[in-house]
Scaffold this motif. Structure first.
Motif, PDB file in Angstrom:
ATOM      1  N   LYS B  35       0.831  -1.205   0.000  1.00 26.47           N
ATOM      2  CA  LYS B  35       0.000   0.000   0.000  1.00 26.47           C
ATOM      3  C   LYS B  35       0.868   1.259   0.000  1.00 26.47           C
ATOM      4  O   LYS B  35       2.018   1.237   0.446  1.00 26.47           O
ATOM      5  CB  LYS B  35      -0.910   0.006   1.232  1.00 26.47           C
ATOM      6  CG  LYS B  35      -1.958  -1.111   1.225  1.00 26.47           C
ATOM      7  CD  LYS B  35      -2.997  -0.908   0.133  1.00 26.47           C
ATOM      8  CE  LYS B  35      -4.081  -1.982   0.194  1.00 26.47           C
ATOM      9  NZ  LYS B  35      -5.064  -1.841  -0.887  1.00 26.47           N
ATOM     10  N   ASN B  36       0.309   2.361  -0.449  1.00 25.20           N
ATOM     11  CA  ASN B  36       0.982   3.650  -0.485  1.00 25.20           C
ATOM     12  C   ASN B  36       0.945   4.282   0.915  1.00 25.20           C
ATOM     13  O   ASN B  36      -0.135   4.613   1.407  1.00 25.20           O
ATOM     14  CB  ASN B  36       0.254   4.552  -1.492  1.00 25.20           C
ATOM     15  CG  ASN B  36       0.874   5.938  -1.566  1.00 25.20           C
ATOM     16  OD1 ASN B  36       1.919   6.203  -0.973  1.00 25.20           O
ATOM     17  ND2 ASN B  36       0.227   6.820  -2.314  1.00 25.20           N
ATOM     18  N   PRO B  37       2.100   4.468   1.545  1.00 21.49           N
ATOM     19  CA  PRO B  37       2.060   5.045   2.895  1.00 21.49           C
ATOM     20  C   PRO B  37       1.497   6.473   2.927  1.00 21.49           C
ATOM     21  O   PRO B  37       0.908   6.878   3.936  1.00 21.49           O
ATOM     22  CB  PRO B  37       3.526   5.014   3.349  1.00 21.49           C
ATOM     23  CG  PRO B  37       4.324   4.904   2.096  1.00 21.49           C
ATOM     24  CD  PRO B  37       3.477   4.156   1.116  1.00 21.49           C
ATOM     25  N   ALA B  38       1.668   7.220   1.831  1.00 21.33           N
ATOM     26  CA  ALA B  38       1.264   8.641   1.825  1.00 21.33           C
ATOM     27  C   ALA B  38      -0.211   8.844   2.148  1.00 21.33           C
ATOM     28  O   ALA B  38      -0.599   9.875   2.706  1.00 21.33           O
ATOM     29  CB  ALA B  38       1.591   9.262   0.472  1.00 21.33           C
ATOM     30  N   THR B  39      -1.041   7.863   1.812  1.00 25.74           N
ATOM     31  CA  THR B  39      -2.473   8.010   2.089  1.00 25.74           C
ATOM     32  C   THR B  39      -2.975   6.968   3.096  1.00 25.74           C
ATOM     33  O   THR B  39      -4.175   6.699   3.174  1.00 25.74           O
ATOM     34  CB  THR B  39      -3.302   7.901   0.788  1.00 25.74           C
ATOM     35  OG1 THR B  39      -2.929   6.694   0.120  1.00 25.74           O
ATOM     36  CG2 THR B  39      -3.067   9.091  -0.129  1.00 25.74           C
ATOM     37  N   THR B  40      -2.048   6.377   3.848  1.00 22.98           N
ATOM     38  CA  THR B  40      -2.451   5.439   4.903  1.00 22.98           C
ATOM     39  C   THR B  40      -2.703   6.218   6.194  1.00 22.98           C
ATOM     40  O   THR B  40      -1.829   6.955   6.653  1.00 22.98           O
ATOM     41  CB  THR B  40      -1.355   4.374   5.116  1.00 22.98           C
ATOM     42  OG1 THR B  40      -1.231   3.600   3.928  1.00 22.98           O
ATOM     43  CG2 THR B  40      -1.702   3.462   6.289  1.00 22.98           C
ATOM     44  N   ILE B  41      -3.894   6.044   6.739  1.00 26.59           N
ATOM     45  CA  ILE B  41      -4.299   6.762   7.951  1.00 26.59           C
ATOM     46  C   ILE B  41      -4.351   5.787   9.125  1.00 26.59           C
ATOM     47  O   ILE B  41      -4.868   4.677   8.992  1.00 26.59           O
ATOM     48  CB  ILE B  41      -5.686   7.425   7.736  1.00 26.59           C
ATOM     49  CG1 ILE B  41      -5.551   8.620   6.781  1.00 26.59           C
ATOM     50  CG2 ILE B  41      -6.303   7.863   9.063  1.00 26.59           C
ATOM     51  CD1 ILE B  41      -6.868   9.283   6.433  1.00 26.59           C
ATOM     52  N   VAL B  42      -3.794   6.207  10.252  1.00 25.02           N
ATOM     53  CA  VAL B  42      -3.884   5.417  11.491  1.00 25.02           C
ATOM     54  C   VAL B  42      -4.492   6.311  12.564  1.00 25.02           C
ATOM     55  O   VAL B  42      -4.012   7.434  12.786  1.00 25.02           O
ATOM     56  CB  VAL B  42      -2.495   4.931  11.959  1.00 25.02           C
ATOM     57  CG1 VAL B  42      -2.620   4.095  13.235  1.00 25.02           C
ATOM     58  CG2 VAL B  42      -1.796   4.130  10.863  1.00 25.02           C
ATOM     59  N   ILE B  43      -5.541   5.843  13.209  1.00 21.42           N
ATOM     60  CA  ILE B  43      -6.170   6.602  14.293  1.00 21.42           C
ATOM     61  C   ILE B  43      -6.149   5.750  15.562  1.00 21.42           C
ATOM     62  O   ILE B  43      -6.572   4.593  15.548  1.00 21.42           O
ATOM     63  CB  ILE B  43      -7.609   7.010  13.922  1.00 21.42           C
ATOM     64  CG1 ILE B  43      -7.572   8.043  12.782  1.00 21.42           C
ATOM     65  CG2 ILE B  43      -8.343   7.581  15.145  1.00 21.42           C
ATOM     66  CD1 ILE B  43      -8.937   8.493  12.308  1.00 21.42           C
ATOM     67  N   ILE B  44      -5.624   6.342  16.633  1.00 20.13           N
ATOM     68  CA  ILE B  44      -5.555   5.652  17.926  1.00 20.13           C
ATOM     69  C   ILE B  44      -6.631   6.226  18.843  1.00 20.13           C
ATOM     70  O   ILE B  44      -6.677   7.436  19.080  1.00 20.13           O
ATOM     71  CB  ILE B  44      -4.160   5.859  18.570  1.00 20.13           C
ATOM     72  CG1 ILE B  44      -3.062   5.299  17.661  1.00 20.13           C
ATOM     73  CG2 ILE B  44      -4.108   5.221  19.958  1.00 20.13           C
ATOM     74  CD1 ILE B  44      -1.658   5.747  18.046  1.00 20.13           C
ATOM     75  N   ASP B  45      -7.502   5.369  19.323  1.00 19.12           N
ATOM     76  CA  ASP B  45      -8.516   5.789  20.301  1.00 19.12           C
ATOM     77  C   ASP B  45      -8.102   5.282  21.678  1.00 19.12           C
ATOM     78  O   ASP B  45      -7.929   4.072  21.877  1.00 19.12           O
ATOM     79  CB  ASP B  45      -9.890   5.196  19.966  1.00 19.12           C
ATOM     80  CG  ASP B  45     -10.498   5.787  18.714  1.00 19.12           C
ATOM     81  OD1 ASP B  45     -10.308   6.990  18.463  1.00 19.12           O
ATOM     82  OD2 ASP B  45     -11.172   5.043  17.982  1.00 19.12           O
ATOM     83  N   GLU B  46      -7.972   6.202  22.616  1.00 16.64           N
ATOM     84  CA  GLU B  46      -7.687   5.829  24.007  1.00 16.64           C
ATOM     85  C   GLU B  46      -9.000   5.857  24.777  1.00 16.64           C
ATOM     86  O   GLU B  46      -9.691   6.874  24.808  1.00 16.64           O
ATOM     87  CB  GLU B  46      -6.680   6.803  24.615  1.00 16.64           C
ATOM     88  CG  GLU B  46      -5.299   6.680  23.984  1.00 16.64           C
ATOM     89  CD  GLU B  46      -4.342   7.745  24.492  1.00 16.64           C
ATOM     90  OE1 GLU B  46      -3.540   7.429  25.380  1.00 16.64           O
ATOM     91  OE2 GLU B  46      -4.420   8.887  23.993  1.00 16.64           O
ATOM     92  N   VAL B  47      -9.336   4.740  25.383  1.00 12.51           N
ATOM     93  CA  VAL B  47     -10.648   4.559  26.003  1.00 12.51           C
ATOM     94  C   VAL B  47     -10.472   4.454  27.520  1.00 12.51           C
ATOM     95  O   VAL B  47      -9.589   3.724  27.995  1.00 12.51           O
ATOM     96  CB  VAL B  47     -11.313   3.269  25.457  1.00 12.51           C
ATOM     97  CG1 VAL B  47     -12.653   3.012  26.120  1.00 12.51           C
ATOM     98  CG2 VAL B  47     -11.458   3.349  23.939  1.00 12.51           C
ATOM     99  N   GLY B  48     -11.284   5.169  28.272  1.00 13.45           N
ATOM    100  CA  GLY B  48     -11.220   5.101  29.738  1.00 13.45           C
ATOM    101  C   GLY B  48     -11.492   3.689  30.241  1.00 13.45           C
ATOM    102  O   GLY B  48     -12.262   2.944  29.620  1.00 13.45           O
ATOM    103  N   THR B  49     -10.872   3.327  31.358  1.00 10.93           N
ATOM    104  CA  THR B  49     -11.011   1.942  31.840  1.00 10.93           C
ATOM    105  C   THR B  49     -12.416   1.645  32.394  1.00 10.93           C
ATOM    106  O   THR B  49     -12.798   0.480  32.490  1.00 10.93           O
ATOM    107  CB  THR B  49      -9.939   1.594  32.902  1.00 10.93           C
ATOM    108  OG1 THR B  49     -10.020   2.561  33.960  1.00 10.93           O
ATOM    109  CG2 THR B  49      -8.548   1.593  32.301  1.00 10.93           C
ATOM    110  N   ASP B  50     -13.196   2.678  32.704  1.00 13.29           N
ATOM    111  CA  ASP B  50     -14.607   2.459  33.068  1.00 13.29           C
ATOM    112  C   ASP B  50     -15.435   2.094  31.836  1.00 13.29           C
ATOM    113  O   ASP B  50     -16.518   1.512  31.961  1.00 13.29           O
ATOM    114  CB  ASP B  50     -15.227   3.731  33.659  1.00 13.29           C
ATOM    115  CG  ASP B  50     -14.825   3.968  35.103  1.00 13.29           C
ATOM    116  OD1 ASP B  50     -14.061   3.164  35.667  1.00 13.29           O
ATOM    117  OD2 ASP B  50     -15.279   4.980  35.674  1.00 13.29           O
ATOM    118  N   ASN B  51     -14.936   2.496  30.658  1.00 11.31           N
ATOM    119  CA  ASN B  51     -15.704   2.353  29.412  1.00 11.31           C
ATOM    120  C   ASN B  51     -15.294   1.133  28.598  1.00 11.31           C
ATOM    121  O   ASN B  51     -15.803   0.918  27.510  1.00 11.31           O
ATOM    122  CB  ASN B  51     -15.535   3.620  28.557  1.00 11.31           C
ATOM    123  CG  ASN B  51     -16.212   4.830  29.160  1.00 11.31           C
ATOM    124  OD1 ASN B  51     -16.420   4.896  30.367  1.00 11.31           O
ATOM    125  ND2 ASN B  51     -16.591   5.801  28.347  1.00 11.31           N
TER     126      ASN B  51
END
Lengths: 66, 66, 66, 66, 66, 66
Positions: B35-51
């Motif tokens: 894949k082309n890295p230029a258009t590769t998106i990575v999103i990190i979601d940090e979730v509370g431990t109660d959730n």
């Protein structure tokens, strides 16, 4: 192994209510499909009312009309 | 063009660790699928431990038992 | 306990490549954050090229221009 | 009944802009597919720039180079 | 107004079981948080066993070992 | 760089309609937030009517009553 994601508005949901959602969703997957609870993940996303729209309007505004 | 979403609990993940996750996930898509890295998106979601629940319990409670 | 979702276009990805993505994403979470692989879930979504847009265009059309 | 999720970086998006996104996305579904706006949900996720990567780099770092 | 997404492997889930998941998840949101069922959306994603990994392995392979 | 995910039922959406959704969602992000269209991704998920519930019922059943 199932994954459940529950999205709700962040309007004062308590820790105990979140626990009820987690326990209830896990039980649902066990009861209906016989899934293994040990690897069932439930993630609750609380979304700000400015960021949630329904019927084309922000929940923030809808709440004012209620 | 790929899209990668990583969900983890918000337990002290550093900016440098997030950069490692982003670089590593992007490299994985390049290496395995070309894949082309230029258009590769990575999103990190940090979730509370109660959730975050696993095995029907909040991670907040599971951590206390460890 | 992490959850990773990888979205790619459905353009001939093999079972072996999917296995590489699953192993690689799991290893990344173990290496960077010390997560437990036993409860790390990776889900790959393959999306039709008519249903994936970038730069306002369907990938189906972008592929024809390449 | 459609569900639209918009993910953007949390870089000073105003409440009015969020309302425009919600109204615009809802109108799009009505115009193109004749969907019922009353049950159309739009959720906007604002993601920290440390948690968003493109081309293998954090947006935080990309912004510094611009 | 809540949104629930349930991801499971596509291993022979019947239409009736899906209805049970939808009814059960909706009831859970009503019971725990007093949400309006009329605008509660539940979406079930069935994922191929080659595309679902746990513990670094495809479910397809894990099933063979069971 | 934004990411937009549109979930709709799989009830005969044409390729041209999908293109309109992709172009419209991309234009919305450009118009409201000045985002770069070149890295704006839109993914459309078409969901079977057995797998989509609203008001506790499958869309398959709701369609029969209409």
């Amino acid at each position: 192994m199932p994954y459940v994601n529950i999205k709700i508005t962040n309007e004062g949901v308590t820790k105990a209510q979140k626990q009820e959602l987690i326990a209830g969703a896990t039980k649902l997957l066990v009861d209906v499909l016989g899934k293994n609870p040990a690897t069932t993940i439930v993630i609750i996303d609380e979304v700000g009312t400015d960021n949630w729209g329904i019927a084309g309007e922000q929940v923030t505004e809808l709440r004012k009309k209620q």
